[in-house]
Design a protein around this motif. Structure first.
Motif, PDB file in Angstrom:
ATOM      1  N   GLN A 259       0.819  -1.208   0.000  1.00 46.73           N
ATOM      2  CA  GLN A 259       0.000   0.000   0.000  1.00 46.73           C
ATOM      3  C   GLN A 259       0.855   1.260   0.000  1.00 46.73           C
ATOM      4  N   ALA A 260       2.107   1.134   0.457  1.00 43.32           N
ATOM      5  CA  ALA A 260       3.032   2.277   0.446  1.00 43.32           C
ATOM      6  C   ALA A 260       3.960   2.225  -0.767  1.00 43.32           C
ATOM      7  N   GLY A 261       3.597   1.446  -1.748  1.00 45.97           N
ATOM      8  CA  GLY A 261       4.412   1.354  -2.960  1.00 45.97           C
ATOM      9  C   GLY A 261       5.363   0.180  -2.963  1.00 45.97           C
ATOM     10  N   THR A 264      11.220  -0.843  -2.683  1.00 46.80           N
ATOM     11  CA  THR A 264      11.901  -0.596  -3.958  1.00 46.80           C
ATOM     12  C   THR A 264      13.403  -0.827  -3.889  1.00 46.80           C
ATOM     13  N   GLY A 287       8.165   2.656  -1.901  1.00 43.26           N
ATOM     14  CA  GLY A 287       7.807   3.398  -3.097  1.00 43.26           C
ATOM     15  C   GLY A 287       7.302   4.789  -2.826  1.00 43.26           C
ATOM     16  N   ASN A 288       6.859   5.068  -1.616  1.00 42.71           N
ATOM     17  CA  ASN A 288       6.386   6.417  -1.293  1.00 42.71           C
ATOM     18  C   ASN A 288       7.516   7.372  -0.923  1.00 42.71           C
ATOM     19  N   GLY A 289       8.782   6.931  -1.058  1.00 41.43           N
ATOM     20  CA  GLY A 289       9.927   7.784  -0.791  1.00 41.43           C
ATOM     21  C   GLY A 289      10.459   7.685   0.620  1.00 41.43           C
ATOM     22  N   ARG A 290       9.819   6.950   1.516  1.00 42.96           N
ATOM     23  CA  ARG A 290      10.279   6.825   2.889  1.00 42.96           C
ATOM     24  C   ARG A 290      11.215   5.620   3.017  1.00 42.96           C
TER      25      ARG A 290
END
Length: 314
Positions: A259-261, A264, A287-290
């Motif tokens: 759900q947060a991408g 990655t 994936g959300n950058g965190r």
């Protein structure tokens, strides 16, 4: 030659391009076996193109040929009928036919036919001409020729030239210099190293490739997060940690991360090892950058480094 791999996935014909096997979608043959690595093994033409060979790409759970585990990154030649096992998936290698050079009829001989030789001429017995001495048939002796006279030659005395005497080392009254002795230590050392390379070099190299290290365990742990492989993540924990949860629990965490991408990237840093314990920092990026990092403690369990505990870093 024609060769193929038969498996529950069907028949895969081998060609000149290497066939890569693994879970990642960029492989030529993608398998969903949870015990397979992202890039597990590769089947490629061997030397001369008349056979094929398989190479384990440093997978976590190994590649087996006829139930013999292959050393990582070392090509192994295949024979028709060999059974390759990756995780729980079996592949049967089949090969038929071989290149050959057709027989060409020999050309007509480039030479003249044999001709019978002419018979040798008949030899007539030698007839002695009539002798001038009547019935005596022996040839007349040659006329006597006196030998040339021998004239005495005068003897000329040869001058004697004294030869210079050079003192030789080690002679009477001269200091003796013993010849240096050659050392054979270097020769024996070279022979011992050569024997070790021939008899034990391959085994030592295979041991270094197969032995477990904290770096390899954490890299496999990262690989499981990046490919969403709950089984691979679970396999890196020791028995005590595995008893605290199941593969399904890890899969639930992976579903939440999607759900947060999803994850990655995953990196391993600051690996420190002692005789009995090791630590390392694992950093996960979503994936959300965190991103988040954890410090993992590893111990040896049955000769293999396993994650014993994890601590989330602030």
């Amino acid at each position: 030659m024609e060769a193929a791999l038969n498996s529950p996935l069907g028949r895969t014909v081998l060609g000149q391009v290497p066939l890569k096997i693994g879970r990642a979608p960029d492989n030529t043959l993608v398998i969903s076996d949870p015990q397979a690595s992202s890039h597990h093994a590769e089947v490629a033409p061997g030397f001369g193109g008349t056979s094929y060979q398989i190479t384990d790409l440093n997978s976590t759970n190994g590649t087996f040929v006829n139930e013999q585990r292959l050393p990582p990154n070392m090509p192994h030649p295949l024979s028709s009928g060999d059974v390759i096992r990756i995780g729980t998936t079996n592949f049967t290698y089949e090969a038929s036919g071989a290149g050959y050079i057709p027989t060409v009829a020999a050309s007509a001989p480039n030479y003249e036919p044999t001709v019978a030789a002419a018979p040798p001429p008949v030899q007539t017995p030698y007839q002695q001409p009539p002798s001038a001495y009547g019935s005596y048939d022996a040839p007349a002796p040659p006329p006597y020729t006196p030998p040339p006279p021998v004239y005495p030659q005068p003897a000329y005395p040869q001058p004697a030239y004294p030869q210079p005497a050079y003192p030789q080392p080690g002679g009477l009254g001269q200091p003796g210099y013993p010849a240096p002795r050659k050392s054979h230590a270097g020769l024996w050392v070279g022979l011992v190293i050569l024997i070790l390379l021939i008899l034990g070099g391959g085994g030592f190299f295979a041991y270094m490739q197969l032995r477990s290290t904290p770096q390899k365990t954490l890299a496999a742990y990262c690989d499981g997060w990046k490919t969403s492989n709950a089984q691979e993540i679970y396999n890196q924990f020791d028995a005590a940690e595995q008893a605290k949860g199941t593969v399904a629990d890890i899969q639930s965490v992976l579903n939440t991360l999607k759900q947060a991408g999803g994850v990655t990237d995953c990196t391993v840093s600051n690996v420190q090892q002692t005789d009995q314990k090791a630590t390392g920092v694992v950093t996960l990026s979503a994936g959300n950058g965190r991103s988040a990092s954890e410090t993992d403690t590893l111990i040896q369990e049955n000769g293999t480094w396993k994650i014993d505990s994890t601590r989330l870093n602030a």
